[in-house]
Design an enzyme around this catalytic site. Sequence first.
Site, PDB file in Angstrom:
ATOM      1  N   ASP A   8       0.846  -1.205   0.000  1.00 37.07           N
ATOM      2  CA  ASP A   8       0.000   0.000   0.000  1.00 37.07           C
ATOM      3  C   ASP A   8       0.880   1.253   0.000  1.00 37.07           C
ATOM      4  OD1 ASP A   8       0.978  -0.375   2.597  1.00 37.07           O
ATOM      5  OD2 ASP A   8      -0.818   0.458   3.557  1.00 37.07           O
ATOM      6  N   ASP A  13       6.748   1.225   1.961  1.00 33.74           N
ATOM      7  CA  ASP A  13       6.433   0.247   0.906  1.00 33.74           C
ATOM      8  C   ASP A  13       7.265   0.546  -0.346  1.00 33.74           C
ATOM      9  OD1 ASP A  13       3.500  -1.009   1.809  1.00 33.74           O
ATOM     10  OD2 ASP A  13       3.800   1.053   2.442  1.00 33.74           O
ATOM     11  N   ASN A  37      -2.248   2.941   3.377  1.00 32.47           N
ATOM     12  CA  ASN A  37      -1.676   4.263   3.658  1.00 32.47           C
ATOM     13  C   ASN A  37      -2.466   5.362   2.951  1.00 32.47           C
ATOM     14  OD1 ASN A  37       0.401   3.430   5.374  1.00 32.47           O
ATOM     15  ND2 ASN A  37       1.619   2.772   3.621  1.00 32.47           N
ATOM     16  N   THR A 120       3.023  -6.000   2.743  1.00 26.74           N
ATOM     17  CA  THR A 120       3.460  -4.861   3.558  1.00 26.74           C
ATOM     18  C   THR A 120       2.290  -3.888   3.770  1.00 26.74           C
ATOM     19  OG1 THR A 120       4.255  -3.636   1.625  1.00 26.74           O
ATOM     20  CG2 THR A 120       5.851  -5.045   2.758  1.00 26.74           C
ATOM     21  N   PHE A 161      -0.755  -1.081  12.587  1.00 23.94           N
ATOM     22  CA  PHE A 161      -1.630  -0.545  11.532  1.00 23.94           C
ATOM     23  C   PHE A 161      -2.104  -1.614  10.532  1.00 23.94           C
ATOM     24  CE2 PHE A 161      -2.286   1.366   7.338  1.00 23.94           C
ATOM     25  CZ  PHE A 161      -3.202   2.366   7.619  1.00 23.94           C
ATOM     26  N   ASN A 162      -1.178  -2.389   9.957  1.00 29.23           N
ATOM     27  CA  ASN A 162      -1.575  -3.314   8.885  1.00 29.23           C
ATOM     28  C   ASN A 162      -2.530  -4.393   9.377  1.00 29.23           C
ATOM     29  OD1 ASN A 162      -0.002  -2.003   6.997  1.00 29.23           O
ATOM     30  ND2 ASN A 162       1.779  -3.332   7.296  1.00 29.23           N
ATOM     31  N   HIS A 235       9.854   0.250   8.243  1.00 34.58           N
ATOM     32  CA  HIS A 235       9.179  -1.042   8.496  1.00 34.58           C
ATOM     33  C   HIS A 235       9.271  -2.025   7.315  1.00 34.58           C
ATOM     34  CE1 HIS A 235       7.014   0.857  11.880  1.00 34.58           C
ATOM     35  NE2 HIS A 235       6.613   1.820  11.073  1.00 34.58           N
ATOM     36  N   ASP A 236       8.681  -1.620   6.179  1.00 31.19           N
ATOM     37  CA  ASP A 236       8.339  -2.616   5.151  1.00 31.19           C
ATOM     38  C   ASP A 236       9.521  -3.308   4.454  1.00 31.19           C
ATOM     39  OD1 ASP A 236       5.696  -2.170   5.730  1.00 31.19           O
ATOM     40  OD2 ASP A 236       5.350  -0.801   4.065  1.00 31.19           O
TER      41      ASP A 236
HETATM   42  O1  RIB Z   1       2.763  -0.130  10.979  1.00 29.21           O
HETATM   43  C1  RIB Z   1       3.632   0.030   9.916  1.00 29.21           C
HETATM   44  C2  RIB Z   1       2.933  -0.240   8.605  1.00 29.21           C
HETATM   45  O2  RIB Z   1       1.899   0.705   8.480  1.00 29.21           O
HETATM   46  C3  RIB Z   1       3.788  -0.127   7.382  1.00 29.21           C
HETATM   47  O3  RIB Z   1       3.427  -1.108   6.445  1.00 29.21           O
HETATM   48  C4  RIB Z   1       3.514   1.259   6.868  1.00 29.21           C
HETATM   49  O4  RIB Z   1       3.574   1.335   5.460  1.00 29.21           O
HETATM   50  C5  RIB Z   1       2.172   1.608   7.441  1.00 29.21           C
HETATM   51  O5  RIB Z   1       1.164   1.495   6.567  1.00 29.21           O
HETATM   52 CA    CA Z   2       2.860  -0.526   4.174  1.00 30.33          CA
END
Ligand code: RIB
Ligand code: CA
Length: 305
Positions: A8, A13, A37, A120, A161-162, A235-236
């Site tokens: 996303d 990402d 996102n 991701t 979040f994801n 993160h991703d």
């Molecule tokens: O929590 C981190 C995730 O949430 C990552 O994938 C970042 O892109 C956000 O969307």
């Molecule tokens: Ca992401």
Amino acid sequence: MKIILDCDPGHDDAIAIMLAGSRKDIEILGICTEAGNQTVEKTTNNALNVIQYLGLKVPVYKGCDRPLLRNALICPEIHGESGLDGVDFPTYPQKAEKKHAVNFLCEELLKHEAVTVITTGAMTNLALAIRLEPKIVEHIEKIVLMGGSMGAGNISPAAEFNILADAEAAAICFNCGCPVYMVGLDVTRQCMVLPSVVERMEKVHNRASDLFCGLMKFFNKTQKEFFGLPGGPLHDPLTVASLLDSSLVTFKKMFVSVDHNEGQSYGRTNCDITGNLKQKENVYVATAVDVEAYWDLIEKCLKAY
Ligand code: RIB
Ligand code: CA
């Protein structure tokens, strides 16, 4: 290694795409997108812009515009109005493929053996594909996902979040039967793009480092405003990095259940670290990361463009 990247974009990402695309030993069969996102229209557009900016030849498939049960959750406060604020792209010719991402996952996975599926973003596309064509599970070598946490969340006290974006979908994927590798906040939050990291990558001085630094400067600003962090956690791309260097991320197999009950803990990944529950271990959870080795790999990736 054959991979499908479901994402996303989103600042981090975009760097995951960049890292995978920099490697001759990785064949990206396709990029799938979904809402996260930003809206799915924007994340798809962002994926297309990133691959064309980098000169990557990869088909992009637009996926779900919302989770299985809930309304879409988007995150402009971190990723901006476009979902990739901080850089401008020209108008490029490649458009998204006509096929829906879920149909692509079903059809493409059946054509190959041992594909690694990297997610991701929310896991909606993959969960729907598993329900539509259960046989694809036998064709997935492993699922490597950025999401979840053994400890605290980032979008709520309990949830990352994801996973919160579609906990029902995550629960389907976590229990689908193929090996699942969870790269969660416990490790990704250690990988902060501090100003010193941006300065180091700026020295690479090419198109890829321009994109990396432009994106990270915006990401760092919003991460500071929103979370008070000194740098944005990258993160991703750690999902991709964990595949490229097996010593970079340490995984421990344990029982993980995704809380999809209504309430404060919706989206929490309950990780039975001690094994007290005596349940069948279903997920390899990332427990440690070599942060310096990660930056070395990112720098190598930028230099490859
Ligand atoms: O929590 C981190 C995730 O949430 C990552 O994938 C970042 O892109 C956000 O969307
Ligand atoms: Ca992401």
